[in-house]
Motif scaffolding. Sequence first.
Motif, PDB file in Angstrom:
ATOM      1  N   SER A  27       5.388 -11.524  -5.897  1.00 57.34           N
ATOM      2  CA  SER A  27       5.574 -12.605  -6.874  1.00 57.34           C
ATOM      3  C   SER A  27       4.435 -13.624  -6.853  1.00 57.34           C
ATOM      4  CB  SER A  27       6.911 -13.313  -6.635  1.00 57.34           C
ATOM      5  OG  SER A  27       6.931 -13.828  -5.327  1.00 57.34           O
ATOM      6  N   GLY A  28       3.744 -13.761  -5.733  1.00 54.05           N
ATOM      7  CA  GLY A  28       2.725 -14.812  -5.654  1.00 54.05           C
ATOM      8  C   GLY A  28       1.329 -14.261  -5.557  1.00 54.05           C
ATOM      9  N   PRO A  29       0.328 -15.143  -5.445  1.00 60.70           N
ATOM     10  CA  PRO A  29      -1.055 -14.651  -5.293  1.00 60.70           C
ATOM     11  C   PRO A  29      -1.268 -13.956  -3.946  1.00 60.70           C
ATOM     12  CG  PRO A  29      -0.965 -17.057  -5.167  1.00 60.70           C
ATOM     13  CD  PRO A  29       0.420 -16.599  -5.477  1.00 60.70           C
ATOM     14  N   VAL A  30      -0.440 -14.343  -2.959  1.00 64.72           N
ATOM     15  CA  VAL A  30      -0.495 -13.636  -1.676  1.00 64.72           C
ATOM     16  C   VAL A  30       0.717 -12.709  -1.622  1.00 64.72           C
ATOM     17  CG1 VAL A  30      -0.427 -13.867   0.829  1.00 64.72           C
ATOM     18  CG2 VAL A  30      -1.708 -15.534  -0.532  1.00 64.72           C
ATOM     19  N   HIS A  31       0.444 -11.429  -1.456  1.00 66.15           N
ATOM     20  CA  HIS A  31       1.530 -10.442  -1.460  1.00 66.15           C
ATOM     21  C   HIS A  31       2.121 -10.302  -0.065  1.00 66.15           C
ATOM     22  CE1 HIS A  31       0.192  -9.690  -5.401  1.00 66.15           C
ATOM     23  NE2 HIS A  31      -0.987  -9.225  -5.014  1.00 66.15           N
ATOM     24  N   LYS A  32       3.435 -10.031  -0.050  1.00 67.25           N
ATOM     25  CA  LYS A  32       4.115  -9.919   1.241  1.00 67.25           C
ATOM     26  C   LYS A  32       4.739  -8.539   1.382  1.00 67.25           C
ATOM     27  CE  LYS A  32       5.351 -14.752   1.045  1.00 67.25           C
ATOM     28  NZ  LYS A  32       6.392 -15.655   0.574  1.00 67.25           N
ATOM     29  N   VAL A  33       4.628  -7.963   2.573  1.00 65.30           N
ATOM     30  CA  VAL A  33       5.320  -6.701   2.848  1.00 65.30           C
ATOM     31  C   VAL A  33       6.026  -6.811   4.195  1.00 65.30           C
ATOM     32  CG1 VAL A  33       3.626  -5.333   1.538  1.00 65.30           C
ATOM     33  CG2 VAL A  33       3.371  -5.514   3.982  1.00 65.30           C
ATOM     34  N   LEU A 184      10.716   1.505  -3.612  1.00 61.29           N
ATOM     35  CA  LEU A 184      10.466   0.202  -3.001  1.00 61.29           C
ATOM     36  C   LEU A 184       9.807  -0.803  -3.962  1.00 61.29           C
ATOM     37  CD1 LEU A 184      10.016  -1.073  -0.096  1.00 61.29           C
ATOM     38  CD2 LEU A 184       7.940   0.296   0.006  1.00 61.29           C
ATOM     39  N   PHE A 185       9.013  -0.273  -4.897  1.00 60.09           N
ATOM     40  CA  PHE A 185       8.216  -1.137  -5.771  1.00 60.09           C
ATOM     41  C   PHE A 185       8.842  -1.325  -7.148  1.00 60.09           C
ATOM     42  CE2 PHE A 185       5.496   1.564  -3.042  1.00 60.09           C
ATOM     43  CZ  PHE A 185       5.098   0.584  -2.149  1.00 60.09           C
ATOM     44  N   THR A 186      10.020  -0.720  -7.340  1.00 55.58           N
ATOM     45  CA  THR A 186      10.653  -0.733  -8.670  1.00 55.58           C
ATOM     46  C   THR A 186      10.776  -2.127  -9.292  1.00 55.58           C
ATOM     47  OG1 THR A 186      11.906   1.185  -7.963  1.00 55.58           O
ATOM     48  CG2 THR A 186      12.642   0.150  -9.982  1.00 55.58           C
ATOM     49  N   PRO A 187      11.196  -3.133  -8.539  1.00 54.91           N
ATOM     50  CA  PRO A 187      11.359  -4.425  -9.226  1.00 54.91           C
ATOM     51  C   PRO A 187      10.042  -5.049  -9.675  1.00 54.91           C
ATOM     52  CG  PRO A 187      12.325  -4.451  -7.005  1.00 54.91           C
ATOM     53  CD  PRO A 187      11.546  -3.197  -7.126  1.00 54.91           C
ATOM     54  N   TRP A 188       8.943  -4.583  -9.133  1.00 54.43           N
ATOM     55  CA  TRP A 188       7.673  -5.273  -9.375  1.00 54.43           C
ATOM     56  C   TRP A 188       6.724  -4.518 -10.296  1.00 54.43           C
ATOM     57  CZ3 TRP A 188       8.309  -9.941  -7.571  1.00 54.43           C
ATOM     58  CH2 TRP A 188       9.152 -10.125  -6.480  1.00 54.43           C
ATOM     59  N   LEU A 189       6.659  -3.212 -10.167  1.00 54.21           N
ATOM     60  CA  LEU A 189       5.589  -2.470 -10.852  1.00 54.21           C
ATOM     61  C   LEU A 189       6.082  -1.664 -12.044  1.00 54.21           C
ATOM     62  CD1 LEU A 189       3.536  -1.114  -7.804  1.00 54.21           C
ATOM     63  CD2 LEU A 189       3.254  -3.257  -9.052  1.00 54.21           C
ATOM     64  N   TYR A 196       6.607   7.357 -11.390  1.00 49.42           N
ATOM     65  CA  TYR A 196       5.180   7.284 -11.046  1.00 49.42           C
ATOM     66  C   TYR A 196       4.648   5.912 -11.481  1.00 49.42           C
ATOM     67  CZ  TYR A 196       5.154  12.242  -9.998  1.00 49.42           C
ATOM     68  OH  TYR A 196       5.421  13.462  -9.431  1.00 49.42           O
ATOM     69  N   ILE A 197       3.871   5.279 -10.612  1.00 51.98           N
ATOM     70  CA  ILE A 197       3.344   3.946 -10.917  1.00 51.98           C
ATOM     71  C   ILE A 197       2.307   4.061 -12.036  1.00 51.98           C
ATOM     72  CG2 ILE A 197       2.026   1.997  -9.985  1.00 51.98           C
ATOM     73  CD1 ILE A 197       3.229   2.781  -7.201  1.00 51.98           C
ATOM     74  N   LYS A 198       2.432   3.159 -13.027  1.00 52.85           N
ATOM     75  CA  LYS A 198       1.471   3.178 -14.138  1.00 52.85           C
ATOM     76  C   LYS A 198       0.225   2.407 -13.733  1.00 52.85           C
ATOM     77  CE  LYS A 198       4.544   3.582 -18.096  1.00 52.85           C
ATOM     78  NZ  LYS A 198       5.158   2.866 -19.204  1.00 52.85           N
ATOM     79  N   THR A 204      -7.435   1.815 -10.897  1.00 58.50           N
ATOM     80  CA  THR A 204      -6.248   1.868 -10.026  1.00 58.50           C
ATOM     81  C   THR A 204      -5.414   0.589 -10.141  1.00 58.50           C
ATOM     82  OG1 THR A 204      -7.433   0.972  -8.121  1.00 58.50           O
ATOM     83  CG2 THR A 204      -7.449   3.373  -8.380  1.00 58.50           C
ATOM     84  N   PHE A 205      -5.723  -0.251 -11.149  1.00 63.16           N
ATOM     85  CA  PHE A 205      -4.972  -1.503 -11.337  1.00 63.16           C
ATOM     86  C   PHE A 205      -3.529  -1.214 -11.748  1.00 63.16           C
ATOM     87  CE2 PHE A 205      -9.220  -2.858 -13.290  1.00 63.16           C
ATOM     88  CZ  PHE A 205      -9.733  -3.240 -12.060  1.00 63.16           C
ATOM     89  N   THR A 206      -2.605  -1.939 -11.161  1.00 63.01           N
ATOM     90  CA  THR A 206      -1.220  -1.905 -11.634  1.00 63.01           C
ATOM     91  C   THR A 206      -1.015  -3.142 -12.510  1.00 63.01           C
ATOM     92  OG1 THR A 206      -0.330  -3.229  -9.829  1.00 63.01           O
ATOM     93  CG2 THR A 206      -0.499  -0.843  -9.451  1.00 63.01           C
ATOM     94  N   ASN A 207       0.223  -3.401 -12.914  1.00 62.02           N
ATOM     95  CA  ASN A 207       0.486  -4.585 -13.740  1.00 62.02           C
ATOM     96  C   ASN A 207       0.457  -5.879 -12.916  1.00 62.02           C
ATOM     97  OD1 ASN A 207       2.959  -3.253 -12.732  1.00 62.02           O
ATOM     98  ND2 ASN A 207       3.960  -5.107 -13.458  1.00 62.02           N
ATOM     99  N   ILE A 208       0.380  -5.777 -11.584  1.00 63.86           N
ATOM    100  CA  ILE A 208       0.342  -6.980 -10.738  1.00 63.86           C
ATOM    101  C   ILE A 208      -1.067  -7.144 -10.182  1.00 63.86           C
ATOM    102  CG2 ILE A 208       1.236  -8.071  -8.618  1.00 63.86           C
ATOM    103  CD1 ILE A 208       3.703  -7.795 -10.101  1.00 63.86           C
ATOM    104  N   LYS A 209      -1.608  -8.334 -10.365  1.00 66.17           N
ATOM    105  CA  LYS A 209      -2.974  -8.592  -9.880  1.00 66.17           C
ATOM    106  C   LYS A 209      -3.051  -8.415  -8.361  1.00 66.17           C
ATOM    107  CE  LYS A 209      -5.170 -11.536 -13.274  1.00 66.17           C
ATOM    108  NZ  LYS A 209      -4.228 -11.459 -14.373  1.00 66.17           N
TER     109      LYS A 209
END
Length: 249
Positions: A27-33, A184-189, A196-198, A204-209
């Motif tokens: 959700s933010g500029p710094v990603h968390k895992v 795992l990434f469904t809510p975000w990507l 399959y991730i678009k 290799t860019f996804t919809n999240i920067k």
Amino acid sequence: MMEDFKNQALRFGTDIRFELIEKVDFSGPVHKVWSETGHEMHAHTVIIATGASAKWLGLPSEQKLMNKGVSACAVCDGFFFRKQEVAIVGAGDTAAEEATYLAKLCSHVHMLVRKGEMRASKIMQERVKNTPNLTVHYNTETLEILGEEGVTGARIKNNVTGEETTLNVTGFFVAIGHKPNTDLFTPWLDMDEAGYIKTVPGRTFTNIKGVFASGDAQDHIYRQAVTAAGTGCMAALDAERYLSEHAII
Ligand SMILES: Cc1cc2nc3c(=O)[nH]c(=O)nc-3n(C[C@H](O)[C@H](O)[C@H](O)COP(=O)(O)OP(=O)(O)OC[C@H]3O[C@@H](n4cnc5c(N)ncnc54)[C@H](O)[C@@H]3O)c2cc1C
């Protein structure tokens, strides 16, 4: 070879951790895992390379003979069954394509289709029909793959007549689809209907920067080690550029 790759990465300062990631927050500029052991990691860029898993029939004999004659990749393993009789399970375009590919190498191919018709496109069905050393068995399911140290046959059943027969095959291919490991990434990507991730075409860019995807997790077409490695390299370059453009490095 994998050890060499690991050592090269370590030489360049990579911090390698063998942990399963269970949760992410993009959700933010710094990603968390978060990993299974509860570690929380923060990063400006994340490269996803979680791959895709082949779907299997779920038979105990399939599990037992995996890589001993049972395979989910005709393009990868077909060569080992040259001039032999093999079976392939599946009814879609991939199964039809793999069956015709195997027919070029093998003496005979049995295509096992669970329903009374194939799901494959008309053109692929035509190609299957026009392949002389390929027999399609409709309404057919596999009861057991036979063999101990290698495949020696497959016991099949016709669901309409109830008739059981044994095919004398030495290779057994499963082509009933793949499931990308991306839940795992469904809510975000953004993903396609199969999960399959678009990515932006050719990148290799996804919809999240700052989040990049590579390998089989974003590739439903080629799914090969060399293409996965290629897109992995692209993702690393894209991530590096992202960090420099955002003055993070
Ligand atoms: C039987 C078979 C034979 C093949 N033979 C060939 C061949 O001869 N030539 C060829 O080019 N290709 C071959 N392939 C295809 C090739 O293996 C794949 O295309 C390639 O491995 C994909 O690489 P990847 O990095 O995208 O995913 P993978 O190699 O699948 O790696 C994904 C990794 O991510 C890990 N992972 C998944 N989820 C998580 C999570 N939540 N947290 C942490 N880690 C996670 C997995 O454990 C795995 O280690 C074959 C495939 C199969 C099934």
